[in-house]
Design a protein around this motif. Structure first.
Motif, PDB file in Angstrom:
ATOM      1  N   ALA A  74       7.573   8.309   9.547  1.00  0.00           N
ATOM      2  CA  ALA A  74       7.069   7.755  10.804  1.00  0.00           C
ATOM      3  C   ALA A  74       5.826   6.894  10.600  1.00  0.00           C
ATOM      4  O   ALA A  74       5.525   6.040  11.422  1.00  0.00           O
ATOM      5  N   LEU A  75       5.116   7.102   9.488  1.00  0.00           N
ATOM      6  CA  LEU A  75       3.906   6.333   9.202  1.00  0.00           C
ATOM      7  C   LEU A  75       4.185   5.124   8.299  1.00  0.00           C
ATOM      8  O   LEU A  75       3.262   4.392   7.954  1.00  0.00           O
ATOM      9  N   VAL A 110       0.843  -1.197   0.000  1.00  0.00           N
ATOM     10  CA  VAL A 110       0.000   0.000   0.000  1.00  0.00           C
ATOM     11  C   VAL A 110       0.874   1.241   0.000  1.00  0.00           C
ATOM     12  O   VAL A 110       1.875   1.295   0.729  1.00  0.00           O
ATOM     13  N   ILE A 111       0.474   2.226  -0.796  1.00  0.00           N
ATOM     14  CA  ILE A 111       1.138   3.528  -0.789  1.00  0.00           C
ATOM     15  C   ILE A 111       0.071   4.596  -0.598  1.00  0.00           C
ATOM     16  O   ILE A 111      -0.917   4.630  -1.334  1.00  0.00           O
ATOM     17  N   ALA A 112       0.281   5.449   0.402  1.00  0.00           N
ATOM     18  CA  ALA A 112      -0.599   6.597   0.621  1.00  0.00           C
ATOM     19  C   ALA A 112       0.081   7.815   0.022  1.00  0.00           C
ATOM     20  O   ALA A 112       1.195   8.168   0.407  1.00  0.00           O
ATOM     21  N   ALA A 113      -0.587   8.444  -0.930  1.00  0.00           N
ATOM     22  CA  ALA A 113      -0.029   9.597  -1.631  1.00  0.00           C
ATOM     23  C   ALA A 113      -1.067  10.708  -1.695  1.00  0.00           C
ATOM     24  O   ALA A 113      -1.387  11.215  -2.761  1.00  0.00           O
ATOM     25  N   ASN A 156       3.711   2.493   2.694  1.00  0.00           N
ATOM     26  CA  ASN A 156       4.540   3.686   2.560  1.00  0.00           C
ATOM     27  C   ASN A 156       3.613   4.884   2.487  1.00  0.00           C
ATOM     28  O   ASN A 156       2.672   4.883   1.693  1.00  0.00           O
ATOM     29  N   VAL A 157       3.876   5.868   3.329  1.00  0.00           N
ATOM     30  CA  VAL A 157       3.150   7.132   3.274  1.00  0.00           C
ATOM     31  C   VAL A 157       4.159   8.169   2.794  1.00  0.00           C
ATOM     32  O   VAL A 157       5.148   8.442   3.477  1.00  0.00           O
ATOM     33  N   VAL A 158       3.917   8.703   1.606  1.00  0.00           N
ATOM     34  CA  VAL A 158       4.865   9.607   0.970  1.00  0.00           C
ATOM     35  C   VAL A 158       5.176  10.791   1.891  1.00  0.00           C
ATOM     36  O   VAL A 158       4.265  11.420   2.436  1.00  0.00           O
TER      37      VAL A 158
END
Length: 173
Positions: free
Chosen positions: A107-108, A76-79, A101-103
């Motif tokens: 820390a997330l 999962v990638i949060a962008a 991964n949170v762009v």
């Protein structure tokens, strides 16, 4: 070493990108290059992502993020530009034990995306662990000038003869 370097085989695997803007577009491009089956979750898509969806290159869930969107995801990638949504994505992915991964929010994240020199099948990844991304990009740019595209072809050729070489040489020494 703060992060364990790893290369994941995402070919055919469902990867969820939350967000439909320019940052999401860049992440989608990298994931598609790796052969991932990308699903974008976002109420709206930028024009380029709309075109990719219309041509069947990516999936699209045209709703706000919900944890059920992550079902059967490998990665999962949060962008998004919404810190609350990014936090929700991180928490939901972690609860489901899916790497996230949170762009621009180390820390997330449970993983970070390195700068990449792509001379497929030869790939070089450079990371500062999120502490100096500009430095990592500068180093990548320098390496790109030092590693010619032909090295990718050489690596492909070496792959063709790998088993023959292993049969002739008893050890890597």
């Amino acid at each position: 070493m703060d992060y364990f370097p790893i290369f994941m085989n995402l070919r055919g695997q469902r990867v969820v990108v939350v967000g439909g803007g320019e940052v999401a577009l860049r992440k989608v491009a990298l994931l598609r290059k790796a052969g991932a089956a990308v699903d974008v979750v976002s109420p709206v898509l930028c024009q380029e992502l709309q075109a990719e969806h219309a041509s069947g290159q990516i999936g699209w869930t045209p709703t706000p993020f919900a944890s059920a969107s992550l079902e059967n995801a490998t990665l999962v990638i949060a962008a998004t530009d919404d810190s609350v949504v990014n936090q929700q994505v991180s928490e939901a992915a972690r609860a489901q034990r899916i790497p996230v991964n949170v762009v621009d929010a180390p820390a997330l994240c449970t993983f970070i995306v390195p700068s990449v020199v792509d001379r497929s099948p030869l790939v070089v990844a450079i990371s500062s662990g999120g502490s100096a991304p500009v430095l990592a990009r500068m180093l990548r740019a320098k390496l790109e000038t030092m590693i010619p595209a032909a090295y990718g072809k050489l690596a492909g050729l070496a792959a063709e003869f790998r088993e023959q070489v292993k049969a002739c040489l008893p050890s890597s020494q």
